[in-house]
Design a protein around this motif. Structure first.
Motif, PDB file in Angstrom:
ATOM      1  N   VAL A  25       0.863  -1.181   0.000  1.00  0.00           N
ATOM      2  CA  VAL A  25       0.000   0.000   0.000  1.00  0.00           C
ATOM      3  C   VAL A  25       0.899   1.230   0.000  1.00  0.00           C
ATOM      4  O   VAL A  25       1.728   1.397   0.900  1.00  0.00           O
TER       5      VAL A  25
ATOM      6  N   LEU B 101      -1.924  -1.071  -4.048  1.00  0.00           N
ATOM      7  CA  LEU B 101      -2.930  -0.044  -3.800  1.00  0.00           C
ATOM      8  C   LEU B 101      -2.242   1.296  -3.552  1.00  0.00           C
ATOM      9  O   LEU B 101      -1.283   1.379  -2.788  1.00  0.00           O
TER      10      LEU B 101
ATOM     11  N   ALA C  12     -10.432   0.121  -7.723  1.00  0.00           N
ATOM     12  CA  ALA C  12     -10.321  -0.225  -6.301  1.00  0.00           C
ATOM     13  C   ALA C  12     -11.463  -1.154  -5.907  1.00  0.00           C
ATOM     14  O   ALA C  12     -12.634  -0.884  -6.210  1.00  0.00           O
TER      15      ALA C  12
ATOM     16  N   GLU D 187     -12.809  -4.461  -0.842  1.00  0.00           N
ATOM     17  CA  GLU D 187     -11.865  -4.863   0.205  1.00  0.00           C
ATOM     18  C   GLU D 187     -10.771  -3.823   0.377  1.00  0.00           C
ATOM     19  O   GLU D 187     -10.354  -3.522   1.507  1.00  0.00           O
ATOM     20  N   GLN D 188     -10.293  -3.262  -0.735  1.00  0.00           N
ATOM     21  CA  GLN D 188      -9.246  -2.244  -0.653  1.00  0.00           C
ATOM     22  C   GLN D 188      -9.778  -0.959  -0.017  1.00  0.00           C
ATOM     23  O   GLN D 188      -9.101  -0.328   0.801  1.00  0.00           O
TER      24      GLN D 188
END
Length: 265
Positions: free
Chosen positions: A64, A89, A136, A139-140
């Protein structure tokens, strides 16, 4: 999971502290890069942050990637993320820039989540707006929401409302600080010490906000409850209205929204 922060200013530091101290991310690794090495080393000592040599290294070694730089710096930072691998992400907290800006600059189908927090994250009382990009997943988005819930309340909203949220949830903090200082200064003028006047002003703002939230009553209804007929408070309320207090606040919000939109162009 490895979280990488690009830019380690006040907001990034607050988010890192919130995440590290929440107990929700104990098995995760935090790394970061900042142009000023002093901030990096300070967070390394305080939180165990792993220093990175560049924004590119953060992107390569993180699952991330959190962009905590000013919007004016994005054009320099994003090319360094050109080799970011699929499945990672990217989270941005910069004002103005829309999701489409990042999706166009990053590799195809990069998942991007946009967040607008405020400086109250320092005391775990931020109001953060959140919106996911076209790639996206739920869950993200939920993961990012969990990140920012460690520093306050999170509101998911459509991106076309972000400019208004930025003004109301972010910039308004500055307006409230000006109001607190004005109240405190009036108290000093009336003979109170600065320390006492500021403490009373802060408690009045804090208590009024809590009363509004917990009672569910309209702010004006609560105002009316304080204003006894022919009393002292109604004199002050009429003075504020006469001097354009409400109009000034509304115009300040409008000015922030307009600036936010200009930054997005």
């Amino acid at each position: 999971m490895r979280y990488g922060f690009i830019g380690l200013g006040n907001m990034a530091s607050a988010i890192l502290r919130g995440m590290c101290r929440s107990g929700k991310f104990e098995s995760d690794i935090f790394c970061g890069f900042n142009r000023s090495e002093g901030k990096t080393l300070s967070l390394q000592k305080e939180l165990g942050l792993v220093p990175m040599a560049s924004a590119e290294e953060v992107a390569e070694r993180s699952d991330v990637v959190v962009l905590c730089v000013k919007p004016q710096m994005m054009s320099d930072i994003l090319p360094q993320l050109a080799k970011i691998t699929p499945g990672k992400l990217v989270v941005t907290i910069a004002a103005g820039k829309p999701l489409s800006y990042y999706e166009a600059a990053l590799p195809a189908e990069t998942a991007v989540v946009r967040v607008m927090p405020n400086i109250n994250a320092r005391v775990l009382a931020a109001a953060s707006g959140i919106c996911g990009g076209k790639y996206a997943t739920r869950e993200q988005i939920a993961l990012v929401q969990c990140m920012f819930e460690t520093v306050g309340t999170v509101y998911e909203l459509p991106e076309n409302q972000f400019s208004a949220f930025s003004a109301l949830g972010g910039a308004s903090g500055a307006f409230i600080h000006i109001y607190i200082d004005a109240l405190a200064s009036a108290g000093v003028k009336a003979g109170l010490s600065r320390a006492l006047a500021q403490s009373v002003a802060c408690q009045a703002v804090l208590g009024s906000a809590r009363l509004t939230m917990e009672s569910g009553e309209h702010p004006i209804a609560l105002c009316d409850q304080v204003c006894s007929p022919g009393g002292t408070t109604i004199e002050g309320v009429h003075a504020l209205k006469r001097l354009g207090f409400e109009t000034a606040i509304q115009q300040a919000v409008d000015a922030v929204i307009e600036k936010d939109r200009l930054l997005g162009k």
